[in-house]
Scaffold this active site. Structure first.
Site, short mmCIF file in Angstrom:
data_model
loop_
_atom_site.label_atom_id
_atom_site.label_comp_id
_atom_site.label_asym_id
_atom_site.label_seq_id
_atom_site.Cartn_x
_atom_site.Cartn_y
_atom_site.Cartn_z
N GLY A 74 -5.69 4.61 -7.00
CA GLY A 74 -4.41 5.01 -8.63
C GLY A 74 -5.70 3.44 -9.60
N ARG A 83 -17.02 -6.78 -12.85
CA ARG A 83 -17.84 -7.39 -14.51
C ARG A 83 -18.33 -8.93 -13.25
NH1 ARG A 83 -16.39 -11.55 -18.00
NH2 ARG A 83 -17.49 -11.84 -18.74
N ARG A 90 -21.94 -10.39 -12.07
CA ARG A 90 -23.41 -10.46 -12.12
C ARG A 90 -22.91 -11.76 -11.37
NH1 ARG A 90 -21.17 -10.33 -18.76
NH2 ARG A 90 -22.41 -9.33 -19.25
N ARG A 111 -9.90 10.43 -5.39
CA ARG A 111 -9.22 10.37 -4.13
C ARG A 111 -9.94 11.42 -2.88
NH1 ARG A 111 -4.40 8.65 -7.06
NH2 ARG A 111 -3.69 7.01 -6.49
N CYS A 112 -9.87 10.90 -1.83
CA CYS A 112 -10.98 11.66 -1.72
C CYS A 112 -10.59 11.80 -0.32
CB CYS A 112 -12.71 10.70 -1.30
SG CYS A 112 -13.51 10.97 -0.04
N ASP A 144 -3.31 -0.13 -0.83
CA ASP A 144 -3.54 0.12 0.67
C ASP A 144 -4.57 1.19 1.03
OD1 ASP A 144 -1.52 -0.37 3.14
OD2 ASP A 144 -1.07 2.32 2.38
N THR A 151 -3.77 -2.51 -8.02
CA THR A 151 -3.00 -1.61 -7.94
C THR A 151 -2.07 -1.67 -8.52
OG1 THR A 151 -1.15 0.03 -6.43
CG2 THR A 151 -2.36 -1.43 -5.65
N ASP A 201 0.82 -1.56 -8.54
CA ASP A 201 2.27 -1.18 -7.63
C ASP A 201 2.53 -2.48 -7.15
OD1 ASP A 201 2.62 0.90 -8.29
OD2 ASP A 201 2.22 1.50 -6.11
N ASP A 211 2.25 -3.44 -4.09
CA ASP A 211 2.62 -3.28 -2.96
C ASP A 211 2.50 -3.78 -1.69
OD1 ASP A 211 0.01 -1.60 -3.62
OD2 ASP A 211 1.34 0.33 -3.04
N ARG A 225 25.14 2.90 -26.10
CA ARG A 225 24.50 4.07 -25.05
C ARG A 225 23.92 3.03 -23.88
NH1 ARG A 225 20.17 8.23 -28.66
NH2 ARG A 225 22.13 9.05 -28.49
N GLY A 279 6.36 3.23 -9.20
CA GLY A 279 6.63 2.33 -8.04
C GLY A 279 7.66 3.37 -6.99
N ARG A 280 6.37 4.04 -5.35
CA ARG A 280 7.18 5.25 -4.70
C ARG A 280 7.92 4.45 -3.64
NH1 ARG A 280 3.06 8.28 -5.92
NH2 ARG A 280 3.45 9.87 -6.95
N GLU A 316 21.00 -4.32 -17.39
CA GLU A 316 21.60 -4.18 -17.15
C GLU A 316 22.36 -4.18 -15.41
OE1 GLU A 316 21.55 -3.91 -20.19
OE2 GLU A 316 22.96 -5.79 -20.84
P1 ADP Z 1 -4.88 3.93 -3.35
O1 ADP Z 1 -6.13 2.98 -3.17
O2 ADP Z 1 -4.68 3.66 -4.42
O3 ADP Z 1 -3.53 3.00 -2.65
P2 ADP Z 1 -5.21 6.50 -1.86
O4 ADP Z 1 -3.61 6.12 -1.07
O5 ADP Z 1 -4.97 7.76 -2.78
O6 ADP Z 1 -4.18 5.18 -3.51
O7 ADP Z 1 -6.05 6.03 -0.98
C1 ADP Z 1 -7.34 6.30 -1.69
C2 ADP Z 1 -8.67 6.73 -0.57
O8 ADP Z 1 -8.49 5.57 -0.13
C3 ADP Z 1 -7.78 8.34 -0.76
O9 ADP Z 1 -7.64 9.48 -1.31
C4 ADP Z 1 -9.25 8.03 0.62
O10 ADP Z 1 -10.41 8.60 0.70
C5 ADP Z 1 -8.94 7.08 1.15
N1 ADP Z 1 -8.71 6.92 2.56
C6 ADP Z 1 -7.51 6.75 2.28
N2 ADP Z 1 -5.93 5.97 3.68
C7 ADP Z 1 -7.58 6.31 3.94
C8 ADP Z 1 -7.70 6.00 5.73
N3 ADP Z 1 -6.28 6.37 6.37
N4 ADP Z 1 -8.56 5.99 6.26
C9 ADP Z 1 -10.09 6.39 5.38
N5 ADP Z 1 -9.85 6.87 4.50
C10 ADP Z 1 -8.57 6.21 3.55
#
Ligand code: ADP
Length: 319
Positions: A11, A21, A25, A72-73, A103, A125, A127, A129, A162, A170-171, A187
């Site tokens: 994200g 940057r 640099r 995302r990959c 994470d 991130t 979040d 987290d 209201r 935030g999941r 509140e």
């Molecule tokens: P974030 O980094 O914001 O937590 P994601 O959880 O979607 O977002 O992770 C981003 C990317 O990091 C994934 O699309 C993937 O390419 C890579 N990734 C996530 N988990 C793993 C893993 N266990 N091992 C290797 N690469 C990972």
């Protein structure tokens, strides 16, 4: 180290550009070349590489999002893809990498480091987290974005007597809800870390109304339930006027705050100072206003600590 790569993954978060940057640099000033990798880990597999010069990062410190794009990959969890990525990077002479992300992105950085490619993680991130660092890049700006919306919603809520439920991101981590709930004078704050049933929420709102509150804000973290579900329940079960608003993706964007620009710059500068010493497998963070770094494996194993003290305080000051 002679040539390092940089990518943003997962994200996006305001402040990532300030970090890019600073990395570019600082590295150039230390005599290294920098390669920008587009669209996260996917970009390494696709060989989407571009050289980054001093001027390639001009005018970006104030911009939200990430100039390197993010993606995302899913395949990157596979050993085979990680080895191919290392091959692609080595092929053009890269010998170190900076990954800005959350994470999941750090798991990728950990895998590359474990396979012998020195990688440093910068926590980016909204979040907040990641347990090892007090704050992540983008959290402060995201909270400010929420606060602007919360203040506006308060005006209309109080004019109409209201109660409004405001759903924020935030999941698994309720930090955005917790911090903006406190700073926005909510509140009630509903977060995944503190279990509350719908009946308990209803009881608290009825009590607030009996104590003389004719309007109010309930800040809800998306990981608990949707604002719509809670609104429908409260509309059915009480005589209060209830509305719901979902703040959505605006929370990810916008001009980074002073704090996130500073953090991004400090994180980037520190990350390069580690690579310069041939140190990999580390993540940078902030603790007690100081920039720190930890071993990736240790950092990822730290369980998240929820700020119970802040939650307790919120319950007092919202009476
Ligand atoms: P974030 O980094 O914001 O937590 P994601 O959880 O979607 O977002 O992770 C981003 C990317 O990091 C994934 O699309 C993937 O390419 C890579 N990734 C996530 N988990 C793993 C893993 N266990 N091992 C290797 N690469 C990972």
């Amino acid at each position: 180290m002679k040539k390092i790569g940089i990518l943003t993954s997962g994200g996006d978060a305001p402040g990532m550009n300030a970090a890019i940057r600073a990395v570019v640099r600082t590295a150039i000033c230390s005599g290294m070349e920098v390669v920008g990798i587009e669209r996260g880990y996917q970009g390494i597999l696709d060989k989407s590489f571009r050289p980054m010069g001093m001027r390639s990062v001009s005018d970006i410190v104030q911009r939200g999002g990430t100039i390197l794009r993010t993606a995302r990959c899913a395949d990157f969890v596979l050993d085979e893809c990680q080895y191919r990525a290392i091959e692609n990077m080595r092929e053009i002479g890269m010998d170190g990498l900076v990954v800005i992300g959350g994470d999941g992105s750090f798991r990728g950085a950990q895998a590359l480091s474990n396979k012998g490619f020195p990688t440093i993680g910068i926590p980016g991130t909204i979040d907040n987290d990641l347990a090892y660092t007090e704050f992540t890049l983008g959290f402060h700006t995201a909270c400010n974005t929420c606060l602007e919306a919360i203040d506006k919603i308060r005006d209309t809520s109080s004019s109409h007597d209201r109660f409004t439920i405001i759903e924020v991101m935030g999941r698994h981590s309720g930090d955005i809800a917790l911090y903006t709930g406190i700073a926005g004078g909510a509140e009630m704050i509903i977060i995944p870390e503190v279990k509350q049933t719908f009946s308990e929420i209803k009881k608290s709102l009825i009590e607030a109304s009996q104590k003389g509150k004719t309007s109010g804000l309930v800040v809800l973290a998306e990981g608990v339930c949707t604002a719509d579900e809670l609104m429908k329940f409260l509309q059915r079960e009480t005589d209060l006027s209830i509305r719901a608003t979902v703040l959505g993706h605006q929370q990810r964007g916008g001009t980074p705050s002073m704090r996130d620009r500073m953090l991004g710059t400090q994180f980037g500068y520190h990350a390069v100072s580690l690579l310069k010493k041939d140190v990999g497998n580390r993540v940078v963070g902030i603790s007690k206003e100081k920039i720190v770094d930890y071993d990736i494996d240790e950092a990822l194993a730290i369980p998240r600590k929820f700020r119970k003290d802040l939650y307790k305080m919120a319950n007092v000051v919202s009476q």
